[in-house]
Design a protein around this motif. Structure first.
Motif, PDB file in Angstrom:
ATOM      1  N   MET A   1      39.650  -0.745  55.806  1.00 35.86           N
ATOM      2  CA  MET A   1      39.048  -0.044  56.944  1.00 35.86           C
ATOM      3  C   MET A   1      39.074   1.460  56.685  1.00 35.86           C
ATOM      4  O   MET A   1      40.127   2.056  56.489  1.00 35.86           O
ATOM      5  CB  MET A   1      39.797  -0.370  58.240  1.00 35.86           C
ATOM      6  N   ILE A   2      37.893   2.066  56.668  1.00 31.94           N
ATOM      7  CA  ILE A   2      37.783   3.497  56.381  1.00 31.94           C
ATOM      8  C   ILE A   2      37.860   4.295  57.684  1.00 31.94           C
ATOM      9  O   ILE A   2      37.107   4.043  58.627  1.00 31.94           O
ATOM     10  CB  ILE A   2      36.462   3.809  55.648  1.00 31.94           C
ATOM     11  N   LYS A   3      38.781   5.243  57.722  1.00 35.55           N
ATOM     12  CA  LYS A   3      38.930   6.112  58.885  1.00 35.55           C
ATOM     13  C   LYS A   3      38.194   7.429  58.634  1.00 35.55           C
ATOM     14  O   LYS A   3      38.097   7.897  57.500  1.00 35.55           O
ATOM     15  CB  LYS A   3      40.408   6.401  59.161  1.00 35.55           C
ATOM     16  N   PHE A   4      37.666   8.004  59.697  1.00 35.12           N
ATOM     17  CA  PHE A   4      37.074   9.344  59.590  1.00 35.12           C
ATOM     18  C   PHE A   4      37.377  10.107  60.872  1.00 35.12           C
ATOM     19  O   PHE A   4      37.795   9.530  61.888  1.00 35.12           O
ATOM     20  CB  PHE A   4      35.561   9.252  59.350  1.00 35.12           C
ATOM     21  N   THR A   5      37.193  11.415  60.800  1.00 36.76           N
ATOM     22  CA  THR A   5      37.519  12.289  61.930  1.00 36.76           C
ATOM     23  C   THR A   5      36.276  12.972  62.481  1.00 36.76           C
ATOM     24  O   THR A   5      35.476  13.523  61.715  1.00 36.76           O
ATOM     25  CB  THR A   5      38.544  13.375  61.499  1.00 36.76           C
ATOM     26  N   LEU A   6      36.109  12.928  63.792  1.00 39.12           N
ATOM     27  CA  LEU A   6      35.090  13.722  64.468  1.00 39.12           C
ATOM     28  C   LEU A   6      35.766  14.980  64.989  1.00 39.12           C
ATOM     29  O   LEU A   6      36.672  14.911  65.825  1.00 39.12           O
ATOM     30  CB  LEU A   6      34.483  12.958  65.653  1.00 39.12           C
ATOM     31  N   LYS A   7      35.353  16.126  64.471  1.00 41.53           N
ATOM     32  CA  LYS A   7      35.902  17.404  64.926  1.00 41.53           C
ATOM     33  C   LYS A   7      34.840  18.064  65.805  1.00 41.53           C
ATOM     34  O   LYS A   7      33.797  18.487  65.313  1.00 41.53           O
ATOM     35  CB  LYS A   7      36.241  18.291  63.727  1.00 41.53           C
ATOM     36  N   ILE A   8      35.108  18.127  67.106  1.00 44.21           N
ATOM     37  CA  ILE A   8      34.091  18.537  68.077  1.00 44.21           C
ATOM     38  C   ILE A   8      34.444  19.873  68.722  1.00 44.21           C
ATOM     39  O   ILE A   8      35.582  20.067  69.169  1.00 44.21           O
ATOM     40  CB  ILE A   8      33.923  17.455  69.164  1.00 44.21           C
ATOM     41  N   PHE A   9      33.460  20.777  68.739  1.00 48.12           N
ATOM     42  CA  PHE A   9      33.626  22.071  69.399  1.00 48.12           C
ATOM     43  C   PHE A   9      33.298  21.872  70.875  1.00 48.12           C
ATOM     44  O   PHE A   9      32.141  21.702  71.243  1.00 48.12           O
ATOM     45  CB  PHE A   9      32.703  23.109  68.765  1.00 48.12           C
ATOM     46  N   ARG A  10      34.320  21.868  71.712  1.00 45.02           N
ATOM     47  CA  ARG A  10      34.182  21.497  73.116  1.00 45.02           C
ATOM     48  C   ARG A  10      34.368  22.687  74.060  1.00 45.02           C
ATOM     49  O   ARG A  10      34.739  23.767  73.657  1.00 45.02           O
ATOM     50  CB  ARG A  10      35.203  20.421  73.475  1.00 45.02           C
ATOM     51  N   GLY A  11      34.108  22.415  75.343  1.00 47.09           N
ATOM     52  CA  GLY A  11      34.410  23.399  76.365  1.00 47.09           C
ATOM     53  C   GLY A  11      33.195  23.898  77.115  1.00 47.09           C
ATOM     54  O   GLY A  11      32.092  23.360  77.004  1.00 47.09           O
ATOM     55  N   ILE A  12      33.422  24.951  77.871  1.00 46.79           N
ATOM     56  CA  ILE A  12      32.381  25.605  78.659  1.00 46.79           C
ATOM     57  C   ILE A  12      32.257  27.044  78.179  1.00 46.79           C
ATOM     58  O   ILE A  12      33.091  27.501  77.386  1.00 46.79           O
ATOM     59  CB  ILE A  12      32.720  25.558  80.168  1.00 46.79           C
ATOM     60  N   PRO A  13      31.240  27.791  78.622  1.00 47.38           N
ATOM     61  CA  PRO A  13      31.103  29.184  78.167  1.00 47.38           C
ATOM     62  C   PRO A  13      32.404  29.977  78.339  1.00 47.38           C
ATOM     63  O   PRO A  13      33.066  29.881  79.364  1.00 47.38           O
ATOM     64  CB  PRO A  13      29.988  29.729  79.064  1.00 47.38           C
ATOM     65  N   HIS A  14      32.766  30.721  77.296  1.00 46.89           N
ATOM     66  CA  HIS A  14      33.958  31.580  77.278  1.00 46.89           C
ATOM     67  C   HIS A  14      35.277  30.790  77.237  1.00 46.89           C
ATOM     68  O   HIS A  14      36.348  31.366  77.399  1.00 46.89           O
ATOM     69  CB  HIS A  14      33.976  32.546  78.473  1.00 46.89           C
ATOM     70  N   ASN A  15      35.192  29.491  77.052  1.00 51.59           N
ATOM     71  CA  ASN A  15      36.415  28.700  76.921  1.00 51.59           C
ATOM     72  C   ASN A  15      36.124  27.480  76.045  1.00 51.59           C
ATOM     73  O   ASN A  15      36.016  26.360  76.516  1.00 51.59           O
ATOM     74  CB  ASN A  15      36.932  28.256  78.289  1.00 51.59           C
ATOM     75  N   GLN A  16      35.989  27.737  74.746  1.00 49.85           N
ATOM     76  CA  GLN A  16      35.674  26.667  73.804  1.00 49.85           C
ATOM     77  C   GLN A  16      36.814  26.454  72.822  1.00 49.85           C
ATOM     78  O   GLN A  16      37.564  27.387  72.498  1.00 49.85           O
ATOM     79  CB  GLN A  16      34.380  26.987  73.049  1.00 49.85           C
ATOM     80  N   TYR A  17      36.933  25.236  72.345  1.00 54.51           N
ATOM     81  CA  TYR A  17      38.034  24.876  71.452  1.00 54.51           C
ATOM     82  C   TYR A  17      37.623  23.663  70.618  1.00 54.51           C
ATOM     83  O   TYR A  17      36.720  22.911  70.985  1.00 54.51           O
ATOM     84  CB  TYR A  17      39.285  24.549  72.263  1.00 54.51           C
ATOM     85  N   TRP A  18      38.287  23.488  69.480  1.00 56.16           N
ATOM     86  CA  TRP A  18      38.038  22.333  68.620  1.00 56.16           C
ATOM     87  C   TRP A  18      38.968  21.191  69.016  1.00 56.16           C
ATOM     88  O   TRP A  18      40.138  21.412  69.322  1.00 56.16           O
ATOM     89  CB  TRP A  18      38.270  22.681  67.159  1.00 56.16           C
ATOM     90  N   GLU A  19      38.433  19.983  69.003  1.00 56.66           N
ATOM     91  CA  GLU A  19      39.254  18.809  69.290  1.00 56.66           C
ATOM     92  C   GLU A  19      38.862  17.699  68.319  1.00 56.66           C
ATOM     93  O   GLU A  19      37.679  17.491  68.057  1.00 56.66           O
ATOM     94  CB  GLU A  19      39.053  18.346  70.733  1.00 56.66           C
ATOM     95  N   GLU A  20      39.866  17.002  67.792  1.00 57.26           N
ATOM     96  CA  GLU A  20      39.619  15.990  66.769  1.00 57.26           C
ATOM     97  C   GLU A  20      39.870  14.575  67.296  1.00 57.26           C
ATOM     98  O   GLU A  20      40.794  14.348  68.082  1.00 57.26           O
ATOM     99  CB  GLU A  20      40.499  16.244  65.539  1.00 57.26           C
TER     100      GLU A  20
END
Length: 239
Positions: free
Chosen positions: A1-20
């Protein structure tokens, strides 16, 4: 089983962050399917339960243009982005997702493409039909013109061309390549050409062709392979 990561730039204007998020690769797995799996099991890579990810989707067959986003830094449609191919192209198991940067952010991967729609209004990207249907069939068109008009008509206002265009920015009023190409489409219509002068005059304004830098990025990223730079050249000659 191959695992992979989705790294998503999330949030609202002026408050964004990366989440995996860690997921298991499946056959013919696309980005939309991966996002739906995260929605079903909203836990990040640290095991923390998180708020649902916001994104847009519609047809799921690259017709509506709603699922545009930056995938590994490139503007494209999430519905036709296959995870296995993305991993092979990048050479690693992490795929980054981010919202388009040339449009106002709403939340997470959702942006407002309203300025594209306003540009289409500016150039009257439609055919005036009031009463014209009473005159019978429209004039016939050659196969060559039909072929050109067909490819131009496949534009789905996805915003990828504007995202890739260096002239579309906060310091420029350039409307972007798609509305210019739509002027070409409707000016070549037997009835639509009645508004030709009106449309060309819009392209003569500051937001029109004078701000195009001919970078040609638009044609490279267009999901429908519309000859956008050709349209810009044709409109330039008509102006």
């Amino acid at each position: 089983m191959i695992k992979f990561t989705l790294k998503i730039f999330r949030g609202i204007p002026h408050n964004q962050y990366w989440e995996e998020f860690e997921l298991t690769l499946k056959p013919f797995y696309n980005i939309i399917s991966a996002l739906l799996d995260v929605q079903k099991h909203p836990y990040n890579k640290k095991g923390e339960k998180v708020t649902p990810i916001s994104w847009e989707q519609g047809c799921l067959e690259e017709v509506c243009g709603s699922c545009s986003m930056l995938i590994n830094g490139k503007p494209r449609q999430a519905c036709t982005a296959l995870v296995e191919k993305l991993i092979q192209e990048k050479g690693c198991s992490t795929i980054t997702l981010a919202p388009l940067s040339k449009f106002p952010l709403v939340k997470d991967l959702v942006v407002s493409r309203q300025k594209m729609f306003e540009a289409l209004k500016q150039v009257s990207a439609w055919v005036e039909v009031d009463g014209i249907y009473e005159k019978g069939f429209a004039p016939s068109q050659s196969a060559k013109v039909q072929e050109i008009r067909y490819i131009l008509s496949t534009c789905m206002t996805c915003g990828c061309c504007s995202e890739a265009c260096p002239q579309v920015n906060d310091h420029s009023s350039f409307m972007g390549p798609a509305p210019v190409s739509q002027v070409r489409l409707f000016n070549s219509h037997p009835t639509g050409k009645e508004q030709k002068e009106k449309r060309l005059r819009v392209l003569m304004k500051e937001e029109g062709l004078s701000n195009c830098g001919n970078a040609q990025n638009c044609a490279r990223v267009c999901p429908k392979e519309i000859p956008l730079t050709e349209s810009i050249g044709v409109m330039g000659r008509e102006i």
